[in-house]
Scaffold this active site. Structure first.
Site, PDB file in Angstrom:
ATOM      1  N   SER A 297     -33.182 -10.822  -0.298  1.00 51.83           N
ATOM      2  CA  SER A 297     -32.048  -9.894  -0.220  1.00 51.83           C
ATOM      3  C   SER A 297     -30.993 -10.371  -1.192  1.00 51.83           C
ATOM      4  CB  SER A 297     -31.455  -9.910   1.186  1.00 51.83           C
ATOM      5  OG  SER A 297     -30.664 -11.074   1.370  1.00 51.83           O
ATOM      6  N   ASP A 298     -30.146  -9.478  -1.667  1.00 52.31           N
ATOM      7  CA  ASP A 298     -28.981  -9.964  -2.394  1.00 52.31           C
ATOM      8  C   ASP A 298     -28.105 -10.689  -1.375  1.00 52.31           C
ATOM      9  OD1 ASP A 298     -27.140 -10.569  -4.333  1.00 52.31           O
ATOM     10  OD2 ASP A 298     -27.011  -8.551  -5.124  1.00 52.31           O
ATOM     11  N   CYS A 299     -27.204 -11.536  -1.874  1.00 52.56           N
ATOM     12  CA  CYS A 299     -26.554 -12.483  -0.974  1.00 52.56           C
ATOM     13  C   CYS A 299     -25.510 -11.788  -0.093  1.00 52.56           C
ATOM     14  CB  CYS A 299     -25.981 -13.621  -1.791  1.00 52.56           C
ATOM     15  SG  CYS A 299     -27.315 -14.405  -2.730  1.00 52.56           S
TER      16      CYS A 299
END
Ligand SMILES: *[C@@H]1O[C@H](CO)[C@@H](O)[C@H](O)[C@H]1NC(C)=O
Ligand SMILES: *[C@@H]1O[C@H](CO)[C@@H](O)[C@H](O)[C@H]1NC(C)=O
Ligand SMILES: *[C@@H]1O[C@H](CO)[C@@H](O)[C@H](O)[C@H]1NC(C)=O
Ligand SMILES: *[C@@H]1O[C@H](CO)[C@@H](O)[C@H](O)[C@H]1NC(C)=O
Length: 762
Positions: A297-299
């Site tokens: 996932s993006d952060c």
């Protein structure tokens, strides 16, 4: 000797022997213990070495399966996030930080702690990608990515980073306001796909040949990510047609080239958050494309699913939604959704998530770490030759300079100065004994860290324009005039006075990552602060037409200067890395003949009033003039592919005949082109092959499409090169409204420079 004395002596000897033995045993034990716990090689640790997951003769899936079988549930939960906590119960795994960056050189990242520690205090910083892409040079792309991958592995070998790097960024630079457009190769899907393919190759190395991946690349942000404002809650509404021919091709190219990771975007795609989008992650990426790596996932992206998109109703539901969609590693931003608050544990306790779901996710991550050789015994551990000496080495620094030179784009070259009618300048004209004088004016005349752009490493030094130009023109004058983006330290009067009293003014203007960057879209594409006023005052006062260097990642509105005869030359020098100033001096003085071509359309400011930033449509709908050279139906200031040289290249088709091709042809049809240098200087040149479809610019068809490009090096004056493009039926496909590619029969045109050739597909 009395008996008593003998007895005492013997006793002392016995005690001494016992003492020595005890000491030796203790020392050996302690040392063994230390060497076991300190052994950084996972499969040489006593706890691990005899287990099947350390047996490199077994098939990888068996090893991964075995490894996961030794983990406790608690350990599994801790391993699901970017700061994976490791294991100690049955097997011994250190914490592993998944998050590393290598966009244009190994990058500094507060989460990975890769820099500031010998022997990897520095890395080589190459040009930002929007600039490197302007070279249209596949071989250069590869050398940059290869060098970056080698430095990355050397960081790992020094114990100063992981092996998983979250680069490249292959989103389409859809809107000129986007702050991170600079990280991408630009607005064209074919160029982005080619760049992605080559970068993945160079970074990951040849796994088949080496037996292991060099490092792991990650294509991001899937998909259609192209704005910063409200990115955590944004819903990208995308048509099937735009998805197919604009937003997906670079990701597909990544998978075709065996990328080992994909990062999902923060945003939602047509209502479903990218991190929880089962259709794209599982059906398209893994199913249709055959991806076998891990999805991250993006952060903070998992958090967004619940709190920003409000797609789920509870923390447990959110855990299930992303795992069920096919996401494997959660990157947290300030803490992780999965671990810190115990949400994943809760979800397992309440039965929403099963342990088997964790096993599936973990197996995909571990499989990549195993392919990287992260677990191998020393004897089999790969790429040991890539040691810290190669980091920031002389060959890499020279490569960075080469990349910077080839990234620079010459946009205008008409000085009309008596004696000096065009660039390049001869610096001997400005010697201490001549009347001619040179002045650098503008906030970027001594640019240094501004050249590094987003997601950069720490270079050992940065070449500034002032220093590099002064090396050739010792009596150089300079005046900053103003700052990039403030209304303080304004010295317009001083700048005007200097312009009046100098025979050649060179302006250094532009913006920086403070203005365009992560979290930072622009509201307009004008120069910031007092720069426009500064330029006006300088142009009014200057004795002769000025030379203007523009430093930026995204577009700057250059319409005021394009046709102003007081501006003799414009050079777009982007965030071109640690050697920026040297490359600029090389272009200014003709040591390098510029060959870059824009990979983004240079609009003027009025464009922004015609397209809504959040509108993902590429095609001209809702009254917009369309986006990028493929659809924009008005005149740009400088178009995609624009870029001049100090010499002139003339194109001639090998044959004047039309071409006729059958849609069922099994082989491609060659079209030949002669490229001749008809000017006075040697130069490099990129040939861009476009195709114009039937109904171009109508019924959803693009105006033209880049289908091939080729960089030619060192063409001497009067020299010719013969090159070919091979037209295959697949090059005559366009995406329809359902997102399917269809062959379009009829009259197409092949376009190269000003030449066109009629190509009929039957
Ligand atoms: C790529 O890196 C390898 C080292 O891993 C080196 O041997 C090779 O020469 C490099 N290739 C290019 C084209 O730079
Ligand atoms: C969330 O709650 C709404 C209303 O109760 C329901 O319609 C929806 O299905 C729920 N969504 C999920 C993912 O559970
Ligand atoms: C130019 O920049 C360098 C490096 O940041 C700095 O050391 C130097 O003082 C600057 N020169 C001027 C004139 O500002
Ligand atoms: C243009 O953008 C800059 C930086 O984003 C901002 O400071 C400036 O106020 C804007 N100008 C206008 C006219 O909106």
């Amino acid at each position: 000797m009395t008996r008593k004395k003998l007895f005492i002596k013997l006793s002392i000897a016995v005690v001494a022997i016992i003492a020595v033995t005890v000491i030796v045993v203790v020392v050996v034990l302690v040392r063994r213990r230390n060497s076991e716990s300190e052994n950084s090689i996972i499969c040489e640790r006593l706890e691990n070495s005899a287990l099947p997951f350390c047996d490199s003769s077994l098939p990888i899936d068996e090893r991964v399966h075995d490894l996961i079988n030794h983990l406790t549930l608690e350990e599994k939960i801790g391993l699901m996030v970017d700061k994976a906590t490791g294991a100690s119960e049955n097997i011994k795994l250190d914490p592993y930080f998944w998050w590393n960056e290598a966009l244009h050189g190994v990058a500094w990242n507060r989460n990975a702690g890769t820099f500031f520690r010998p022997p990897t205090e520095y890395s080589t910083v190459f040009p930002q990608i929007i600039s490197l892409a302007a070279s249209f040079d596949r071989e250069l792309f590869f050398r940059m990515a290869n060098a970056t991958g080698n430095e990355a592995r050397a960081f790992y070998n020094a114990g100063n980073s992981g092996l998983t790097f979250w680069s490249p960024n292959v989103n389409i630079f859809r809107d000129p306001r986007w702050g991170r457009g600079q990280e991408t190769p630009g607005e064209d899907p074919y160029l982005n796909a080619e760049y992605a393919r080559i970068f993945v190759d160079g970074l990951q190395g040849d796994e088949k040949q080496a037996g292991f991946l060099k490092v792991s690349a990650c294509c991001k942000h899937f998909a259609a990510h192209s704005l910063e404002e409200n990115r955590h809650s944004f819903d990208a509404v995308v048509t099937e047609q735009d998805m197919a021919d604009t937003y997906l091709p670079a990701f597909k190219a990544c998978v075709e080239n065996h990328v080992t990771s994909i990062m999902t975007a923060y945003s939602a795609i047509n209502g479903i958050p990218a991190a929880a989008n089962k259709y794209y992650i599982t059906d398209v990426i893994r199913g249709q494309w055959g991806f076998d790596g891990y999805i991250v996932s993006d952060c903070g992206g998992v958090n967004d699913v619940l709190y920003e998109h409000k797609y789920t109703n509870s923390t447990s539901e959110t855990c299930r939604a992303v795992l069920n969609a096919g996401m494997d590693v959660e990157c947290g931003l300030y803490g992780s959704f999965f671990s810190d608050d115990g949400f994943l544990r809760e979800a397992i306790n309440d039965g929403t998530v099963t342990e088997a779901m964790l096993d599936t996710a973990l197996s995909r991550g571990f499989r990549v770490l195993m392919r990287l050789g992260h677990f191998e015994k020393d004897a089999t551990s790969p790429f040991k030759e890539l040691q810290p000496e190669i980091v920031n080495s002389e060959p890499h620094r020279l490569l960075s300079l080469e990349c910077a030179r080839r990234s620079i784009v010459l946009l205008k070259n008409d000085l009309s100065v008596p004696g000096i009618s065009r660039l390049p300048l001869n610096y001997q004209d400005f010697s201490a004994y001549s009347d001619a004088s040179m002045a650098l004016i503008g906030p970027h005349l001594n640019a240094s860290t501004v050249f590094l752009g987003n997601y950069h490493g720490i270079p050992s030094s940065i070449k500034t324009p002032l220093n590099e130009i002064r090396a050739n023109v010792p009596n150089l004058k300079w005046e900053f005039g103003c700052e990039t983006d403030s209304f303080e330290n304004v010295r317009l009067d001083e700048a005007e006075e200097m312009a009046r009293t100098s025979s050649q003014v060179i302006l250094f203007v532009g913006i920086s990552t403070e203005i365009e960057g992560e979290y930072g879209d622009r509201s307009n594409i004008s120069l910031t602060g007092m720069q426009s006023e500064l330029i006006d005052r300088v142009l009014a006062a200057a004795q002769n037409p000025v030379i203007m260097f523009v430093i930026s990642g995204g577009v700057i509105d250059l319409s005021p200067y394009k046709n102003d005869p007081r501006v003799g030359a414009i050079i777009w020098a982007g965030y071109i890395g640690q050697s920026g100033g040297e490359a600029i001096a090389d272009v200014l003085f003709g040591r390098y003949n510029p060959s870059g071509r824009l990979t983004q359309t240079f609009y003027d400011n009025s464009y922004l009033g015609k397209v809504i930033k959040q509108d993902m449509n590429m095609r001209p709908v809702n009254g917009s003039p369309g986006r990028t050279y493929r659809f924009y139906n008005e005149e740009p200031v400088y178009g995609f592919g624009f870029g001049l040289s100090y010499t002139t290249f003339l194109y001639t088709f090998l044959s004047n005949d039309d071409v006729q091709i059958s849609q069922f042809a099994s082989e491609c049809t060659n079209v030949g082109l002669i490229v001749e240098n008809v000017g006075q200087r040697a130069g490099d040149h990129s040939v861009l092959w476009f195709m114009v479809p039937p109904n171009a610019g109508r019924i959803g068809h693009p105006i033209k499409i880049l289908r091939e490009f080729e960089k030619l090096h060192d063409i001497l004056p009067t020299q010719t090169r013969e090159i070919h493009v091979c037209l295959s039926p697949s090059m005559f496909q366009l995406a329809n409204e359902n997102g399917d590619f269809e062959v379009v029969l009829g009259e197409w045109y092949l376009m190269v420079g000003d030449l066109t050739k009629r190509v009929v597909l039957t």
